[in-house]
Write a protein that holds these residues in place. Structure first.
Motif, short mmCIF file in Angstrom:
data_model
loop_
_atom_site.label_atom_id
_atom_site.label_comp_id
_atom_site.label_asym_id
_atom_site.label_seq_id
_atom_site.Cartn_x
_atom_site.Cartn_y
_atom_site.Cartn_z
N VAL A 74 8.15 -12.13 -30.72
CA VAL A 74 9.31 -13.00 -30.95
C VAL A 74 10.22 -12.38 -32.01
O VAL A 74 9.74 -11.93 -33.06
CB VAL A 74 8.84 -14.40 -31.43
N MET A 75 11.50 -12.37 -31.74
CA MET A 75 12.45 -11.82 -32.71
C MET A 75 12.69 -12.84 -33.82
O MET A 75 13.12 -13.97 -33.56
CB MET A 75 13.76 -11.48 -32.02
N PRO A 76 12.41 -12.47 -35.09
CA PRO A 76 12.68 -13.40 -36.18
C PRO A 76 14.17 -13.77 -36.20
O PRO A 76 15.01 -12.94 -35.87
CB PRO A 76 12.29 -12.61 -37.43
N ALA A 109 25.42 -4.74 -25.58
CA ALA A 109 24.07 -4.65 -26.16
C ALA A 109 23.21 -5.75 -25.54
O ALA A 109 23.71 -6.81 -25.18
CB ALA A 109 24.13 -4.81 -27.68
N VAL A 110 21.91 -5.45 -25.42
CA VAL A 110 20.98 -6.40 -24.82
C VAL A 110 19.77 -6.58 -25.73
O VAL A 110 19.25 -5.61 -26.29
CB VAL A 110 20.48 -5.89 -23.44
N VAL A 111 19.34 -7.82 -25.87
CA VAL A 111 18.12 -8.14 -26.60
C VAL A 111 17.20 -8.93 -25.68
O VAL A 111 17.67 -9.78 -24.91
CB VAL A 111 18.43 -8.98 -27.87
N GLU A 112 15.90 -8.65 -25.76
CA GLU A 112 14.92 -9.39 -24.95
C GLU A 112 14.05 -10.22 -25.90
O GLU A 112 13.44 -9.67 -26.81
CB GLU A 112 14.08 -8.37 -24.18
N ASN A 113 14.02 -11.54 -25.69
CA ASN A 113 13.27 -12.42 -26.59
C ASN A 113 12.68 -13.59 -25.80
O ASN A 113 13.46 -14.34 -25.20
CB ASN A 113 14.21 -12.95 -27.68
N SER A 114 11.32 -13.70 -25.78
CA SER A 114 10.34 -12.80 -26.36
C SER A 114 10.31 -11.48 -25.59
O SER A 114 10.74 -11.42 -24.45
CB SER A 114 8.95 -13.45 -26.35
N HIS A 115 9.75 -10.46 -26.24
CA HIS A 115 9.77 -9.11 -25.69
C HIS A 115 8.46 -8.84 -24.95
O HIS A 115 7.39 -8.74 -25.55
CB HIS A 115 9.98 -8.13 -26.84
N ASN A 116 8.59 -8.73 -23.64
CA ASN A 116 7.43 -8.64 -22.76
C ASN A 116 6.49 -7.48 -23.10
O ASN A 116 5.31 -7.68 -23.40
CB ASN A 116 7.98 -8.53 -21.32
N LEU A 117 7.00 -6.25 -23.07
CA LEU A 117 6.11 -5.09 -23.18
C LEU A 117 5.51 -4.87 -24.57
O LEU A 117 4.60 -4.07 -24.73
CB LEU A 117 6.84 -3.82 -22.71
N SER A 118 6.03 -5.57 -25.57
CA SER A 118 5.40 -5.47 -26.89
C SER A 118 4.38 -6.59 -27.07
O SER A 118 3.88 -6.82 -28.17
CB SER A 118 6.45 -5.52 -27.99
N GLY A 119 4.08 -7.32 -26.00
CA GLY A 119 3.09 -8.38 -26.08
C GLY A 119 3.69 -9.72 -26.47
O GLY A 119 3.11 -10.47 -27.25
N GLY A 120 4.85 -10.02 -25.89
CA GLY A 120 5.46 -11.33 -26.12
C GLY A 120 5.93 -11.54 -27.54
O GLY A 120 5.93 -12.65 -28.06
#
Ligand SMILES: *Cc1c(COP(=O)(O)O)cnc(C)c1O
Length: 345
Positions: free
Chosen positions: A152-154, A139-150
């Motif tokens: 941040v995952m709580p 599994a992969v997580v992107e944080n901060s998430h670029n395409l959602s406008g940076g």
């Protein structure tokens, strides 16, 4: 008469920064060696500093974030399996289908409205375990998430995902190209953000303002194997201390100023608060997405560029502006003024 050249405010990406004179000086003074033959002392110093900062065993310097991400996926997966990840991840859109072409895996994309892959959504994407459907191997997580406008995952969402991955027996890779921004936004050490990840990629050439470089971080045995994969991918380099010195400089001087980029992004976004035909989500970090109700984003992008303000089109009616080390508050105000003007005509 000479024509006046409009000033350029480049908000296309946080990768456009140029190394400052002080950073170049640090690079010039770096102690170096052949990192394939004997090891490069400055690179070793950087790798130790990164591992320590992330609270993990070991780190390995890579020429790019994509190569570090893909080396990790090569090691975490087996051909013919799947990688679970958010549908608009960098790995899905910007890495030339390397997951398929190199690791031989297919993606199991999870659609979200906000870029946040939650444990519930991940769980719902798991297939029953049968012999006639592919297995998920990582599994992969992107944080901060670029395409959602940076976005941040709580921390609570992350912690639940760590538990999910552990219970599902999946290695969890964190694409942390902008993990420094996530840490700054949450006001916690980076070590907290990455806690529980099997591996992490961090980048020096985004918000930290370096010309080149990323690290892959994880357990010692994993990093030993990653060294071989890096070599296979052509990423083993020689006197990398020149580049590592820039990253060490950036950790000391640039990692602590990211809140400023975030404030600039908030300031920029705030200028469009009641502009008719424009909607935007208040930025959590340094990326602002502007959605236009009508017209073509390409046209707005071109008219802005003609006036010295550079942004990128990220959708038919969406523009992206990113703040960084090389733009001042005045630059951001000027860019917003120009954009308001262009949008009004
Ligand atoms: C930029 C980026 C990468 C890739 O980094 P490169 O150094 O450009 O290869 C990976 N993931 C995310 C989220 C990024 O923004």
């Amino acid at each position: 008469m000479t024509e006046l050249t409009p000033p350029i405010v480049d908000l296309r990406s946080d990768t456009v920064t140029k190394p400052s004179p002080a950073m170049r000086e640090a690079m010039m003074d770096a102690e170096v060696g052949d990192d394939v033959l004997d090891g490069d002392p400055t690179t070793h110093q950087l790798e130790a500093a990164i591992a320590s900062r992330l609270g993990m065993d070991a780190a390995l310097f890579f020429p790019s974030g994509i190569q570090a991400n893909q080396a990790a996926m090569w090691l975490h997966t087996r051909p013919g399996t799947e990688v679970l990840l958010e549908a608009d991840s960098h790995m899905v859109h910007y890495e030339m289908a390397a997951l398929a072409a190199l690791a031989g895996v297919q993606i199991r994309p999870v659609s979200t409205t906000d870029g946040l892959l939650t444990a519930d959504l991940a769980q719902a994407s798991m297939r029953p375990s049968t012999w006639y459907m592919p297995e998920i191997s990582a599994a992969v997580v992107e944080n901060s998430h670029n395409l959602s406008g940076g976005r941040v995952m709580p921390l609570a969402v992350w912690d639940d995902l760590v538990t999910f991955a552990r219970e599902a027996g999946l290695p969890l890779h964190l694409d942390g190209a902008r993990v420094w921004n996530a840490a700054a936004a949450l006001g916690v050490p980076v070590e907290r953000i990455v806690r529980g990840a099997t591996s992490v990629m961090v980048s020096f050439s985004k918000g930290l303002g370096c010309p080149v470089g990323s690290c892959l971080v994880g357990e010692r045995a994993f990093i030993r194997r990653a060294r071989a994969v890096r070599r296979r991918l052509g990423g083993a380099m020689r006197q990398t201390g020149i580049l590592a010195a820039a990253a060490l400089y950036a950790l000391e001087h640039n990692a602590t100023r990211l809140e400023q980029d975030h404030r600039h992004a908030t300031l920029f976004a705030g200028r469009f608060g009641d502009t008719p035909g424009v909607t935007l989500v208040p930025p959590e970090t340094n990326i602002v997405l502007l959605d236009l109700e009508e017209g073509d984003a390409l046209d707005v992008e071109a008219r802005l560029a003609a006036r010295g303000v550079l942004v990128v089109r990220t959708g038919r009616r969406q523009l992206r502006a990113v703040t960084h080390l090389d733009v001042t508050r005045d630059d951001v105000e000027l860019a917003a003024d120009t954009m308001l003007d262009v949008l009004a005509t």
